[in-house]
Design a protein around this motif. Structure first.
Motif, mmCIF file in Angstrom:
data_model
loop_
_atom_site.group_PDB
_atom_site.id
_atom_site.type_symbol
_atom_site.label_atom_id
_atom_site.label_comp_id
_atom_site.label_asym_id
_atom_site.label_seq_id
_atom_site.Cartn_x
_atom_site.Cartn_y
_atom_site.Cartn_z
ATOM 1 N N MET A 1 0.922 -1.029 -0.027
ATOM 2 C CA MET A 1 -0.013 0.128 0.158
ATOM 3 C C MET A 1 0.820 1.258 0.145
ATOM 4 O O MET A 1 1.692 1.382 0.636
ATOM 5 C CB MET A 1 -0.957 -0.110 1.193
ATOM 6 N N GLN A 2 0.536 2.254 -1.000
ATOM 7 C CA GLN A 2 1.190 3.687 -0.912
ATOM 8 C C GLN A 2 0.874 4.517 0.222
ATOM 9 O O GLN A 2 -0.256 4.672 0.389
ATOM 10 C CB GLN A 2 0.948 3.949 -2.276
ATOM 11 N N ILE A 3 1.841 4.967 0.829
ATOM 12 C CA ILE A 3 1.789 6.198 1.661
ATOM 13 C C ILE A 3 2.519 7.434 1.006
ATOM 14 O O ILE A 3 3.811 7.270 0.597
ATOM 15 C CB ILE A 3 2.557 5.842 2.991
ATOM 16 N N GLN A 4 1.950 8.436 1.117
ATOM 17 C CA GLN A 4 2.783 9.675 0.714
ATOM 18 C C GLN A 4 3.259 10.546 2.005
ATOM 19 O O GLN A 4 2.503 10.602 2.869
ATOM 20 C CB GLN A 4 1.475 10.714 -0.014
ATOM 21 N N VAL A 5 4.387 10.963 1.605
ATOM 22 C CA VAL A 5 5.246 11.567 2.612
ATOM 23 C C VAL A 5 5.333 12.993 2.056
ATOM 24 O O VAL A 5 5.928 13.254 1.189
ATOM 25 C CB VAL A 5 6.392 11.185 3.045
ATOM 26 N N VAL A 6 4.888 13.913 3.074
ATOM 27 C CA VAL A 6 5.278 15.386 2.607
ATOM 28 C C VAL A 6 6.216 15.924 3.365
ATOM 29 O O VAL A 6 6.052 15.924 4.845
ATOM 30 C CB VAL A 6 3.806 16.279 2.973
ATOM 31 N N GLU A 7 7.208 16.287 2.763
ATOM 32 C CA GLU A 7 8.374 17.120 3.440
ATOM 33 C C GLU A 7 8.348 18.105 3.687
ATOM 34 O O GLU A 7 8.161 19.019 2.896
ATOM 35 C CB GLU A 7 9.856 16.660 2.414
ATOM 36 N N VAL A 8 8.305 18.550 5.107
ATOM 37 C CA VAL A 8 8.117 19.993 5.531
ATOM 38 C C VAL A 8 9.359 20.552 6.095
ATOM 39 O O VAL A 8 9.314 21.950 6.668
ATOM 40 C CB VAL A 8 6.879 20.235 6.465
ATOM 41 N N GLY A 9 10.560 19.929 5.951
ATOM 42 C CA GLY A 9 11.721 20.527 6.776
ATOM 43 C C GLY A 9 12.365 21.833 6.069
ATOM 44 O O GLY A 9 12.465 22.725 6.992
ATOM 45 N N PRO A 10 12.199 21.904 5.007
ATOM 46 C CA PRO A 10 12.889 23.266 4.303
ATOM 47 C C PRO A 10 12.116 24.474 4.848
ATOM 48 O O PRO A 10 12.308 25.464 4.945
ATOM 49 C CB PRO A 10 12.587 22.972 2.763
ATOM 50 N N ARG A 11 10.771 24.434 5.274
ATOM 51 C CA ARG A 11 9.847 25.327 5.691
ATOM 52 C C ARG A 11 9.547 25.234 7.168
ATOM 53 O O ARG A 11 10.098 25.799 7.993
ATOM 54 C CB ARG A 11 8.329 25.332 5.017
ATOM 55 N N ASP A 12 8.886 24.137 7.561
ATOM 56 C CA ASP A 12 8.474 24.058 9.110
ATOM 57 C C ASP A 12 9.774 23.702 9.950
ATOM 58 O O ASP A 12 9.871 23.857 11.191
ATOM 59 C CB ASP A 12 7.428 22.799 9.364
ATOM 60 N N GLY A 13 10.666 22.852 9.446
ATOM 61 C CA GLY A 13 11.884 22.768 10.016
ATOM 62 C C GLY A 13 12.752 23.821 10.244
ATOM 63 O O GLY A 13 13.217 24.065 11.232
ATOM 64 N N LEU A 14 13.180 24.481 9.237
ATOM 65 C CA LEU A 14 14.223 25.633 9.224
ATOM 66 C C LEU A 14 13.753 26.971 9.843
ATOM 67 O O LEU A 14 14.424 27.731 10.537
ATOM 68 C CB LEU A 14 14.728 25.968 7.821
ATOM 69 N N GLN A 15 12.271 26.980 9.981
ATOM 70 C CA GLN A 15 11.691 28.368 10.476
ATOM 71 C C GLN A 15 11.924 28.345 12.028
ATOM 72 O O GLN A 15 11.957 29.577 12.668
ATOM 73 C CB GLN A 15 10.419 28.400 10.283
ATOM 74 N N ASN A 16 12.316 27.418 12.628
ATOM 75 C CA ASN A 16 12.528 27.291 14.236
ATOM 76 C C ASN A 16 14.148 27.199 14.535
ATOM 77 O O ASN A 16 14.292 27.023 15.633
ATOM 78 C CB ASN A 16 11.677 26.368 14.598
#
Length: 303
Positions: A1-16
């Motif tokens: 079964m396919q799971i989609q991973v949304v990478e948020v590091g460049p935004r949600d990660g680096l903002q903090n």
């Protein structure tokens, strides 16, 4: 079964992060994430730089993104001005956001929940008219740093509003990392009565070590899209004490071990994690990243 991973590091990660990375370093990180097989990457945010100085170069970053038809890049936009900047960069997807708790929404965007809805509706309407897709974030679903418990009815209301605006997917967020699997079961079981599972995603932080356990609970409720951050980067500037998002490396390792397909190359993913860790000059929370680096150090050198 396919799971989609949304990478948020460049935004949600680096903002903090206290460390301000160069534009070229951010672009290289995003390139490495795409090379690892990530097909959805949140590249930056067009929030006022005075609020998030770490992402002041959002325009430069988004204009320089590696163009790959397999990868969808998006950015957070708070208003029409942010949307216009995103469009000028050639993005085809934007994300809007608000909290499920009144106090956090006021602290985060300086507006009440009632005041926020018309702004988001305007942004969504304009984005859709431009042929762009709109994703939505609902923060503090499982707990607020100022109010504590957040009634699930708050999240139902926000979710229903976003759906009515034409938002195609809504990310349900544990902003301060207080959720437990039982709570995740209860919240998603309630939300899926109003919205199909295909339109919901899970966004978990690992502040109290329950991030991946919460993913498994959401999987049980039929959720098949999850946000994560390379190396476990992140947090929330308006949520005191909140640590990073769940690590992309840890999430992918677990999903693969459970028999799910992600189309992500874990070895290349850890290379991206090692890259950003070196740039920041500190050990990142990702357990899979640290195990991988330790294993490489222990390997005997070939003579």
């Amino acid at each position: 079964m396919q799971i989609q991973v949304v990478e948020v590091g460049p935004r949600d990660g680096l903002q903090n992060e206290k460390e301000l990375l160069s534009t070229s370093d951010k672009i290289r990180l995003i390139e490495m994430l795409a090379e690892a097989g990530l097909q959805r990457v949140e590249a930056s945010s067009f929030v006022n730089p005075r609020w998030i100085p770490q992402l002041a170069d959002a325009g430069e970053v988004c204009k320089s993104l590696p163009r790959d038809s397999r990868v969808t890049y998006s950015a957070l936009v708070p208003n029409l001005k942010g949307l216009e900047r995103a469009r000028e960069c050639g993005l085809t997807e934007v994300a809007v956001f608000m909290s499920a708790s009144e106090t956090h929404n006021l602290k985060n965007i300086n507006k009440s929940m009632a005041e926020t809805f018309p702004i988001l509706r305007e942004v969504a309407r304009e984005a859709l008219a431009l042929g762009m897709r709109v994703r939505g974030y609902v923060s503090t679903v499982f707990g607020c740093p100022y109010e504590g418990h957040v009634p699930v009815e708050n999240s139902r209301r926000v979710t229903e509003e976003l759906v009515s605006m034409g938002v195609y997917e809504i990310s349900i967020g544990d902003t301060i990392g207080v959720a437990t699997p039982l709570q995740v079961h209860e919240v998603f079981a309630t939300l899926v009565k109003d919205v199909t599972t295909e339109r919901l995603a899970g966004h978990f932080h690992d502040t109290r070590g329950t991030g991946l356990a919460n993913v498994t609970a959401a999987l049980d409720e039929g959720i098949r899209v999850f946000d994560s951050s390379i190396g476990g980067l992140g947090g929330c500037p308006y949520a005191p004490g909140a640590s990073g998002n769940i690590s992309t490396e840890d999430l992918v390792y677990m999903l693969h071990g459970m028999g799910y397909e992600t189309r992500i190359d874990l070895e290349k993913l850890t290379e991206a994690g090692a890259y950003i860790q070196k740039l920041l000059g500190r050990v990142l929370p990702s357990k899979v990243l640290q195990a991988s680096l330790a294993q490489k150090q222990e390997q005997p050198k070939q003579t």
